[in-house]
Design an enzyme around this catalytic site. Structure first.
Site, short mmCIF file in Angstrom:
data_model
loop_
_atom_site.label_atom_id
_atom_site.label_comp_id
_atom_site.label_asym_id
_atom_site.label_seq_id
_atom_site.Cartn_x
_atom_site.Cartn_y
_atom_site.Cartn_z
N ASP A 101 -2.86 6.41 -3.24
CA ASP A 101 -1.74 5.76 -2.58
C ASP A 101 -1.17 4.68 -3.48
O ASP A 101 -1.59 4.52 -4.64
CB ASP A 101 -2.16 5.21 -1.21
CG ASP A 101 -3.22 4.13 -1.29
OD1 ASP A 101 -3.82 3.94 -2.37
OD2 ASP A 101 -3.48 3.46 -0.26
N SER B 52 0.82 -1.20 0.00
CA SER B 52 0.00 0.00 0.00
C SER B 52 0.86 1.26 0.00
O SER B 52 1.62 1.50 -0.92
CB SER B 52 -0.97 -0.03 1.19
OG SER B 52 -1.85 1.05 1.17
#
Length: 462
Positions: free
Chosen positions: A246, A105
């Site tokens: 992200d 992530s």
């Protein structure tokens, strides 16, 4: 082969698997995790697992090792290759099978991990499978007494884009200049396939080159320092809106035409209002840190607000249990019933673009449109590294004394100070941090509470 409990429990966290590549995660452990996940899913009736991975250098090899573990347990593997996390969720829903996404992530380049889901993108969290997977890896996953599975490749990117656009009508949008900062992450792969296919949108790309070393800035828009480039890019290019994703592109942060951040709580309110416009009385989920403006607006629009703990596995479970139409978090995760109850930053972006581009009468800029949904000031999330989190929390609570009107413990402690101000203190589920969020009627009110809590934490010594 069995693994030490300390090694496994260090990387298998509350929501996912996460760790340093080579030091905590290696191909051997990934194969064992794949076998443990496959054994659990096979016991629940699954026959195949879909796999996707991000652009980190280590992701393809880790995904391949995990696949070997799955195949050895007799389940087939469908590889979709480079993908965003919500693209993997789409594939899990489309194929009605469990999935595994290989990504860390927003974490720095040295990290990697796995986000797991059941068929239909249903969550796998600490209480719904991750603990079982940990136990199996620690004990050693028994060999499967049967033929191995087979592997195949499938490209779902175009189908993913078509599906998302089918959920939000963008046919009547006015021309929009949309700046997107992919942060060298997976939005550089998905944004052209989703947003680039809308005729009225002029896509202004920033850092679309896939590069897991993140040469320009970390792909973590929650840190204001990582929004600076997009904010300048929006102003310099006269964009109507800026979107920052992200690393695995499941979260979307929004910047207005002035380059100012639109808080995720405001985005939650905006999307909730649109969803309630098509289904009056629907349930909207918000976590304990989301602005109080969200439940207020939901109630005013005839909906039912429902508070949740922070974290995707909790919200997805509530989405399933209640049939909620939408859910939003302060961290810019947005969940949609029509997307199998899973989160999609790209779908949230489409909702905001639709709100901005289809206004009746003279179009208002995004800053004016979102002002309708912002009622309070907030601190954003402030992190403290502490040796003893419970001791620090207790010290903070004692320091406020009779100012405290109420406390609840749904997730950490949420303290109502009775003057329109409240704060939440909770330990991170993924990092050794104590997290503080404060909201109040004015910036001065917020700053006063932040200063008070900061001083108490600094002075707290067990």
């Amino acid at each position: 082969m069995s693994r030490s409990a300390a090694t496994v429990r260090r990387v298998v966290k509350a929501y996912d698997v996460r760790g340093l590549v080579g030091e905590e995660l290696d191909e051997s452990l990934l194969a064992e995790l794949g076998a443990a996940f496959a054994a659990l899913m096979r016991a629940e009736g699954a026959r195949q697992v879909v796999l996707g991975h991000d652009m980190r250098d280590s992701s393809p090899a880790l995904a391949a090792a995990f696949a070997r573990g799955v195949l050895g347990q007799g389940l087939d593997v469908v590889r979709i290759g480079l993908a965003s996390t919500d693209q993997l969720y789409f594939a899990s829903g489309l194929l009605d099978c469990p999935g595994a996404m290989f990504t860390a992530s927003h974490n720095p380049a040295a990290y990697n991990g796995i986000k797991l889901c059941r068929a239909g993108a249903k969550p796998v969290g600490a209480e719904t499978g991750l603990s079982t997977i940990s136990d199996h890896v620690i004990a050693g996953v028994p060999a499967y007494d049967g033929p191995p599975g087979t592997a195949a490749d499938r490209d779902v990117l175009a189908d993913y884009g078509t599906f998302l656009r089918s959920l939000v009508d963008t046919s009547g949008l006015r021309p929009l200049r949309v700046a997107v900062d992919a942060g060298n992450g997976m939005a550089g792969h998905t944004a052209p396939a989703v947003l680039g296919a809308i005729d009225s949108i002029t896509l202004l790309p920033l850092y679309f080159e896939l590069d897991g070393s993140f040469p320009h800035h970390e792909a973590n828009p929650l840190d204001p320092a990582n929004l600076v480039d997009l904010q300048k890019f929006v102003r310099d290019n006269g964009a109507d809106i800026g979107l920052a994703f992200d690393g695995d592109a499941d979260r979307c942060f929004v910047v207005d035409e002035r380059g100012e951040l639109v808080s995720p709580s405001t985005v939650t309110s905006l999307v909730a209002a649109r969803e309630l416009g098509r289904e009056i009385g629907a349930t909207i989920i918000h976590n304990v840190i989301t602005s109080r403006a969200v439940p207020e607006l939901v109630t005013e629009r005839g909906g039912t607000p429902l508070r949740s703990r922070v974290g995707h596995s909790y919200i997805k479970a509530l989405m399933a249990d209640t049939g909620a139409i939408f859910g939003g978090e302060h961290s810019a995760h947005y969940y949609f019933r029509d997307f199998w109850g899973a989160d999609s930053g790209m779908l949230a972006a489409l909702y905001v673009l639709a709100a901005l581009g289809e206004q009746d009468g003279p179009p208002r800029p995004l800053s004016e449109l979102t002002a309708d949904y912002q009622r309070y000031e907030s601190s954003g999330e402030i992190n403290f590294t502490v040796a003893d989190a419970p001791y620090c929390v207790d010290a903070v609570l004692k320091s406020f004394g009779t100012r405290i009107q109420s406390i609840d413990h749904l997730d950490g402690v949420t303290v109502d100070l009775g003057d329109g101000s409240w704060f939440n203190l909770r330990s991170s589920n993924t990092e050794p941090l104590l997290r503080l969020n404060v909201e109040g009627r004015t910036t001065e009110d917020v700053d006063a509470v932040v200063s008070h809590v900061r001083a108490e934490i600094a002075g707290a010594t067990p």
